[in-house]
Write a protein that holds these residues in place. Structure first.
Motif, mmCIF file in Angstrom:
data_model
loop_
_atom_site.group_PDB
_atom_site.id
_atom_site.type_symbol
_atom_site.label_atom_id
_atom_site.label_comp_id
_atom_site.label_asym_id
_atom_site.label_seq_id
_atom_site.Cartn_x
_atom_site.Cartn_y
_atom_site.Cartn_z
ATOM 1 N N GLU A 27 -5.383 -14.693 10.674
ATOM 2 C CA GLU A 27 -6.702 -14.972 10.165
ATOM 3 C C GLU A 27 -6.449 -15.065 8.658
ATOM 4 O OE1 GLU A 27 -9.243 -11.909 11.799
ATOM 5 O OE2 GLU A 27 -9.584 -12.998 13.730
ATOM 6 N N ALA A 28 -5.957 -14.094 7.981
ATOM 7 C CA ALA A 28 -5.940 -13.739 6.610
ATOM 8 C C ALA A 28 -5.194 -14.961 6.066
ATOM 9 C CB ALA A 28 -5.262 -12.537 6.236
ATOM 10 N N HIS A 40 2.323 -2.599 12.209
ATOM 11 C CA HIS A 40 2.706 -3.180 13.353
ATOM 12 C C HIS A 40 4.042 -3.820 13.174
ATOM 13 C CE1 HIS A 40 -1.401 -2.428 14.929
ATOM 14 N NE2 HIS A 40 -1.844 -3.028 13.733
ATOM 15 N N ARG A 73 6.083 -11.064 9.696
ATOM 16 C CA ARG A 73 5.913 -9.792 8.786
ATOM 17 C C ARG A 73 7.210 -9.558 8.057
ATOM 18 N NH1 ARG A 73 1.859 -5.156 10.369
ATOM 19 N NH2 ARG A 73 0.223 -6.318 10.020
ATOM 20 N N THR A 116 -0.123 -9.772 13.541
ATOM 21 C CA THR A 116 -1.222 -9.484 14.493
ATOM 22 C C THR A 116 -2.202 -10.610 14.051
ATOM 23 O OG1 THR A 116 -2.462 -8.433 12.368
ATOM 24 C CG2 THR A 116 -1.134 -7.252 13.836
ATOM 25 N N GLU A 167 -5.284 -10.485 13.000
ATOM 26 C CA GLU A 167 -5.750 -10.350 11.502
ATOM 27 C C GLU A 167 -4.905 -10.844 10.538
ATOM 28 O OE1 GLU A 167 -5.241 -7.687 14.024
ATOM 29 O OE2 GLU A 167 -7.655 -7.509 14.288
ATOM 30 N N ASP A 168 -3.430 -10.684 10.673
ATOM 31 C CA ASP A 168 -2.506 -11.578 9.708
ATOM 32 C C ASP A 168 -2.675 -12.992 9.876
ATOM 33 O OD1 ASP A 168 -1.201 -8.977 9.255
ATOM 34 O OD2 ASP A 168 0.060 -9.380 10.992
ATOM 35 N N THR A 203 -3.639 -4.813 7.587
ATOM 36 C CA THR A 203 -3.692 -4.686 8.874
ATOM 37 C C THR A 203 -3.097 -3.734 9.635
ATOM 38 O OG1 THR A 203 -2.062 -6.275 9.356
ATOM 39 C CG2 THR A 203 -4.440 -6.938 9.013
ATOM 40 N N TYR A 234 1.073 -3.823 4.952
ATOM 41 C CA TYR A 234 0.104 -4.791 5.388
ATOM 42 C C TYR A 234 -1.164 -4.138 5.663
ATOM 43 C CZ TYR A 234 3.895 -7.809 5.929
ATOM 44 O OH TYR A 234 5.098 -8.869 5.764
#
Length: 184
Positions: A55-56, A46, A35, A50, A52-53, A43, A41
């Motif tokens: 996955e994106a 944080h 990040r 993560t 989710e990061d 998501t 972000y």
């Protein structure tokens, strides 16, 4: 545009930093992202990457690599980890003041590995590592081209790298942090 430039452009376009990129003979394409401080972000707020990061970025890279015709057997997108590598001048600047471990390309005074606090050299050129050896504080000055590898020293408490404010002692005076400035 090469496949690595395509990956970098995609990762940075999504608002992340491309920390490292590996391609193995078995078809594995491994992408390490982080990040960017101050960036918002979807998501959440944080400090660390993560799931989710990842996955994106994975979804976007899968689509792009297919369109570009880049062959690979498996794609992995992950965080650089707690012992994040430092590879560029920007990485060194971002983590100035942190504990790092460096391995030099050539030995200095009989050794290649050093661990200490990273700082910009006061004269404006290069970097320095402040460490203690035989109970004496030492300063090792170096340039990036002299370093084979540099990594952050992991923070074991898993609460992050934010500096803690000095705590007040019982008599109301500020007391210095006893944990090297890390959160409790």
């Amino acid at each position: 545009m090469s496949w690595s430039q395509t990956v970098e452009k995609t990762v940075t376009g999504l608002g992340y930093e491309l920390v490292d990129l590996e391609r193995t003979g078995g078809g594995l394409l491994r992408v390490y992202i982080d990040r960017v401080p101050g960036h918002a972000y979807p998501t959440g707020e944080h400090e660390f990457v993560t799931v989710e990061d990842c996955e994106a970025v994975t979804r976007q890279l899968q689509y792009l690599l297919e369109v570009e015709g880049v062959e690979y057997a498996r794609l992995e997108v992950s965080s650089p980890g707690l012992d994040r590598p430092l590879k560029t001048e920007a990485h060194y600047a971002r983590f100035s003041g942190e504990q790092v471990q460096i391995t030099l390309k050539l030995p200095f005074q009989g050794r290649k590995k050093f661990e200490g606090q990273l700082q910009a050299a006061p004269e404006g050129g290069g970097w320095q590592l402040i460490f203690t050896q035989d109970k004496v504080e030492q300063v090792l000055g170096f340039e990036l081209q002299e370093v084979r590898e540099a990594r952050l020293v992991p923070v074991i408490n898993f609460k992050g790298r934010r500096k803690a404010a000095p705590a007040a002692s019982q008599d109301g005076q500020e007391a210095g942090a006893t944990d090297g400035g890390q959160e409790q």
